[in-house]
Design a protein around this motif. Sequence first.
Motif, PDB file in Angstrom:
ATOM      1  N   LEU A  67      97.251  63.895  51.105  1.00 45.46           N
ATOM      2  CA  LEU A  67      96.634  65.107  50.314  1.00 45.46           C
ATOM      3  C   LEU A  67      95.570  65.332  51.819  1.00 45.46           C
ATOM      4  O   LEU A  67      94.368  64.398  51.876  1.00 45.46           O
ATOM      5  N   GLY A  68      96.005  66.161  52.361  1.00 46.58           N
ATOM      6  CA  GLY A  68      94.292  66.276  53.537  1.00 46.58           C
ATOM      7  C   GLY A  68      93.902  67.609  53.877  1.00 46.58           C
ATOM      8  O   GLY A  68      95.116  68.272  53.549  1.00 46.58           O
ATOM      9  N   LEU A  69      92.858  68.225  54.936  1.00 55.68           N
ATOM     10  CA  LEU A  69      92.406  69.079  55.199  1.00 55.68           C
ATOM     11  C   LEU A  69      92.371  68.877  56.386  1.00 55.68           C
ATOM     12  O   LEU A  69      90.632  69.186  57.258  1.00 55.68           O
TER      13      LEU A  69
ATOM     14  N   CYS B 143     107.461  52.880  54.582  1.00 52.95           N
ATOM     15  CA  CYS B 143     107.235  53.608  53.796  1.00 52.95           C
ATOM     16  C   CYS B 143     107.791  55.313  54.219  1.00 52.95           C
ATOM     17  O   CYS B 143     107.666  55.351  55.081  1.00 52.95           O
ATOM     18  N   GLU B 144     108.195  55.809  53.357  1.00 50.84           N
ATOM     19  CA  GLU B 144     108.916  56.413  53.598  1.00 50.84           C
ATOM     20  C   GLU B 144     107.269  58.081  53.114  1.00 50.84           C
ATOM     21  O   GLU B 144     106.718  58.252  52.233  1.00 50.84           O
ATOM     22  N   VAL B 145     106.622  59.003  54.510  1.00 46.24           N
ATOM     23  CA  VAL B 145     105.524  59.222  54.355  1.00 46.24           C
ATOM     24  C   VAL B 145     105.272  60.462  54.250  1.00 46.24           C
ATOM     25  O   VAL B 145     106.219  61.582  55.192  1.00 46.24           O
ATOM     26  N   HIS B 146     104.590  61.615  53.267  1.00 43.59           N
ATOM     27  CA  HIS B 146     104.580  63.076  53.707  1.00 43.59           C
ATOM     28  C   HIS B 146     103.557  63.245  53.329  1.00 43.59           C
ATOM     29  O   HIS B 146     101.997  62.916  52.288  1.00 43.59           O
ATOM     30  N   ARG B 147     103.019  64.442  54.956  1.00 44.39           N
ATOM     31  CA  ARG B 147     101.695  64.646  55.163  1.00 44.39           C
ATOM     32  C   ARG B 147     101.140  65.817  54.713  1.00 44.39           C
ATOM     33  O   ARG B 147     102.013  66.666  55.334  1.00 44.39           O
ATOM     34  N   PHE B 148     100.522  66.530  53.529  1.00 44.22           N
ATOM     35  CA  PHE B 148     100.466  67.778  53.485  1.00 44.22           C
ATOM     36  C   PHE B 148      98.861  68.216  53.912  1.00 44.22           C
ATOM     37  O   PHE B 148      98.223  67.355  53.885  1.00 44.22           O
ATOM     38  N   ASP B 149      99.046  69.425  54.843  1.00 48.89           N
ATOM     39  CA  ASP B 149      98.211  69.807  55.718  1.00 48.89           C
ATOM     40  C   ASP B 149      98.623  71.510  55.758  1.00 48.89           C
ATOM     41  O   ASP B 149      99.215  71.284  56.851  1.00 48.89           O
ATOM     42  N   PRO B 150      98.092  72.367  55.720  1.00 47.09           N
ATOM     43  CA  PRO B 150      98.222  73.336  56.151  1.00 47.09           C
ATOM     44  C   PRO B 150      97.818  74.006  57.152  1.00 47.09           C
ATOM     45  O   PRO B 150      97.456  74.635  57.980  1.00 47.09           O
ATOM     46  N   SER B 151      97.001  72.761  58.124  1.00 51.13           N
ATOM     47  CA  SER B 151      96.218  73.478  59.672  1.00 51.13           C
ATOM     48  C   SER B 151      97.848  73.354  60.494  1.00 51.13           C
ATOM     49  O   SER B 151      97.455  73.620  61.590  1.00 51.13           O
TER      50      SER B 151
ATOM     51  N   TRP C 150     106.501  62.244  57.805  1.00 53.29           N
ATOM     52  CA  TRP C 150     107.086  63.944  57.909  1.00 53.29           C
ATOM     53  C   TRP C 150     105.202  64.580  57.794  1.00 53.29           C
ATOM     54  O   TRP C 150     104.854  64.408  56.801  1.00 53.29           O
ATOM     55  N   TYR C 151     105.327  65.433  58.247  1.00 50.48           N
ATOM     56  CA  TYR C 151     103.971  66.690  58.025  1.00 50.48           C
ATOM     57  C   TYR C 151     104.619  67.979  57.128  1.00 50.48           C
ATOM     58  O   TYR C 151     105.492  68.467  58.186  1.00 50.48           O
ATOM     59  N   HIS C 152     103.661  68.640  56.142  1.00 53.22           N
ATOM     60  CA  HIS C 152     104.796  69.710  55.776  1.00 53.22           C
ATOM     61  C   HIS C 152     103.149  70.712  55.961  1.00 53.22           C
ATOM     62  O   HIS C 152     101.989  70.292  55.447  1.00 53.22           O
ATOM     63  N   ARG C 153     102.761  71.865  55.674  1.00 55.62           N
ATOM     64  CA  ARG C 153     101.538  73.182  56.099  1.00 55.62           C
ATOM     65  C   ARG C 153     101.559  73.061  54.441  1.00 55.62           C
ATOM     66  O   ARG C 153     102.455  74.309  54.305  1.00 55.62           O
ATOM     67  N   LEU C 154     101.901  72.165  54.237  1.00 51.71           N
ATOM     68  CA  LEU C 154     101.165  72.855  52.485  1.00 51.71           C
ATOM     69  C   LEU C 154      99.784  72.224  52.260  1.00 51.71           C
ATOM     70  O   LEU C 154      99.555  71.181  52.649  1.00 51.71           O
TER      71      LEU C 154
ATOM     72  N   HIS D 255     111.606  64.843  44.190  1.00 50.85           N
ATOM     73  CA  HIS D 255     110.821  63.293  44.133  1.00 50.85           C
ATOM     74  C   HIS D 255     110.042  63.291  42.524  1.00 50.85           C
ATOM     75  O   HIS D 255     109.005  64.117  41.975  1.00 50.85           O
ATOM     76  N   HIS D 256     109.993  62.262  42.150  1.00 48.03           N
ATOM     77  CA  HIS D 256     110.101  61.934  40.139  1.00 48.03           C
ATOM     78  C   HIS D 256     108.951  60.502  40.671  1.00 48.03           C
ATOM     79  O   HIS D 256     108.635  60.639  39.200  1.00 48.03           O
ATOM     80  N   LYS D 257     108.500  60.263  41.952  1.00 51.48           N
ATOM     81  CA  LYS D 257     107.756  59.449  41.794  1.00 51.48           C
ATOM     82  C   LYS D 257     107.072  59.172  43.291  1.00 51.48           C
ATOM     83  O   LYS D 257     107.935  59.267  44.444  1.00 51.48           O
ATOM     84  N   ILE D 258     105.682  58.816  43.309  1.00 52.18           N
ATOM     85  CA  ILE D 258     105.154  58.501  44.707  1.00 52.18           C
ATOM     86  C   ILE D 258     104.496  57.055  43.889  1.00 52.18           C
ATOM     87  O   ILE D 258     103.611  57.288  43.313  1.00 52.18           O
ATOM     88  N   ASP D 259     104.673  56.592  45.476  1.00 54.03           N
ATOM     89  CA  ASP D 259     103.661  54.966  45.530  1.00 54.03           C
ATOM     90  C   ASP D 259     102.451  54.725  45.418  1.00 54.03           C
ATOM     91  O   ASP D 259     101.612  54.126  44.989  1.00 54.03           O
ATOM     92  N   VAL D 260     101.932  56.066  46.330  1.00 55.23           N
ATOM     93  CA  VAL D 260     100.936  56.475  46.576  1.00 55.23           C
ATOM     94  C   VAL D 260     100.964  57.500  46.989  1.00 55.23           C
ATOM     95  O   VAL D 260     101.064  57.953  47.731  1.00 55.23           O
ATOM     96  N   LEU D 261      99.424  58.239  45.874  1.00 52.49           N
ATOM     97  CA  LEU D 261      98.912  59.240  46.936  1.00 52.49           C
ATOM     98  C   LEU D 261      97.036  58.865  47.818  1.00 52.49           C
ATOM     99  O   LEU D 261      96.564  58.619  46.632  1.00 52.49           O
ATOM    100  N   LYS D 262      98.031  59.081  48.378  1.00 55.52           N
ATOM    101  CA  LYS D 262      95.936  59.310  49.322  1.00 55.52           C
ATOM    102  C   LYS D 262      95.397  60.641  49.452  1.00 55.52           C
ATOM    103  O   LYS D 262      96.010  61.919  50.013  1.00 55.52           O
ATOM    104  N   ALA D 263      94.124  60.768  49.166  1.00 61.32           N
ATOM    105  CA  ALA D 263      94.020  62.638  49.186  1.00 61.32           C
ATOM    106  C   ALA D 263      92.279  62.310  49.466  1.00 61.32           C
ATOM    107  O   ALA D 263      91.099  61.511  49.025  1.00 61.32           O
ATOM    108  N   ASP D 264      92.026  63.130  50.498  1.00 60.72           N
ATOM    109  CA  ASP D 264      90.820  63.889  50.964  1.00 60.72           C
ATOM    110  C   ASP D 264      90.587  65.142  50.771  1.00 60.72           C
ATOM    111  O   ASP D 264      91.099  66.184  51.904  1.00 60.72           O
ATOM    112  N   LEU D 265      89.970  65.836  50.207  1.00 60.73           N
ATOM    113  CA  LEU D 265      90.318  66.839  50.149  1.00 60.73           C
ATOM    114  C   LEU D 265      88.814  67.902  50.345  1.00 60.73           C
ATOM    115  O   LEU D 265      88.727  68.550  49.677  1.00 60.73           O
ATOM    116  N   GLU D 266      87.533  67.059  50.880  1.00 61.72           N
ATOM    117  CA  GLU D 266      86.325  68.112  50.707  1.00 61.72           C
ATOM    118  C   GLU D 266      85.985  68.576  49.756  1.00 61.72           C
ATOM    119  O   GLU D 266      85.776  69.588  49.385  1.00 61.72           O
TER     120      GLU D 266
END
Length: 364
Positions: A183-185, A201-209, A222-226, A258-269
């Motif tokens: 999760l990033g900004l 690792c299957e990586v999903h990066r959520f970034d509205p930019s 993967w990159y998702h505009r979310l 998705h029912h599980k996340i092995d790692v949740l990384k967050a840099d949400l300012e």
Amino acid sequence: MARDRPPGRGCSPLSRCLLGAALLLGLRLCAERRAGSPGPPARSSPPRPPPPHFVARAPSRARGRRCQVDLPFAGGSRPPPRGGGSGTLETGCCARAGAFPAGKGSRWHIDLQPWAGPAQSLDEEALRFLRYISTTQIACDHVSTDSLATDSSSAKQPWSVCLDDRFGLAHQIRNKQCRLYSLGLGSDDTQFEVSMANNGCEVHRFDPSVKSAHILEHQRLWYHRLSVDWRDPHPAVAALKPHSNTRKLGTILNEFGHHKIDVLKADLESAEWKVLENLILEDVLEQIGQLVFEIHLHWPGFEVSGSDSSVVRFWYSLLKELELNDFRLFHSYKDLSKPQLFLKKDMFNASSCYTLGWVNTRWK
């Protein structure tokens, strides 16, 4: 000569008295009989069935099914990645919002910890909080993806995961069954995500930019505009903007199946405090194996209010909730490159930014 009397008019007064008494007796017997034994039950109309939207249905998780969500490539013409991948995200089930069953039950607020001292002062609260985030609770011998190829990794890095065999993440990575949410900004630093993807690792990066709704950077990234928020959009706003790019993490899990996340990384300012609160209140934590959060201390954070001592008490209470949910702090990184401020004050020898890592000791 006497005339004939009409019938019925020749009754004597005595006859009329006897007839009246008999009538009264009959009426009294009828009344007593009714009072002693109830009559047949009154007919009642059958109960109405509930309206269709009140009909209860058993939840269905549909774990065994697979579905594919087509995600367009950036620009619509990206070639498939190496290994035969395509622009299709395969998910665990054909999920929809609200389909994922609730956990133990949502709460309205977290339980605040007792004050650090009788004075309820900022000094007391800050010292307790800083001591807490600087003291690891569990030791991890391998704390970076470099240790997958070597016996040890001693370098201090901001973003680290616990790869000891007892917690299973290294095994999941080797078997290409790991999933990481980032999760990033708008941060351009994706070295950690790329490293995890390269290691399996299957990586999903959520970034509205990002420019497109979904971008497959390469086979596992993967990159998702979310953007992840602590609340879903208001229904009125959602009706006007059906493709809003703001979601709670639990809602995204539903939509992606998705029912599980092995790692949740967050840099949400500074939004991390309210997002973390939401994960606790809605029991999303039990779906997460490890948390790696960058926390910001230079101001209270979005929608966190109160006196300075109350703010720090709230921060501390959130982290204690992680401990109550069997998360243990294994990594603490103090960023000396950021301003050394604590709630806008140059005190306590504190940095405005720390990166903390927790492992779920009950993770399976």
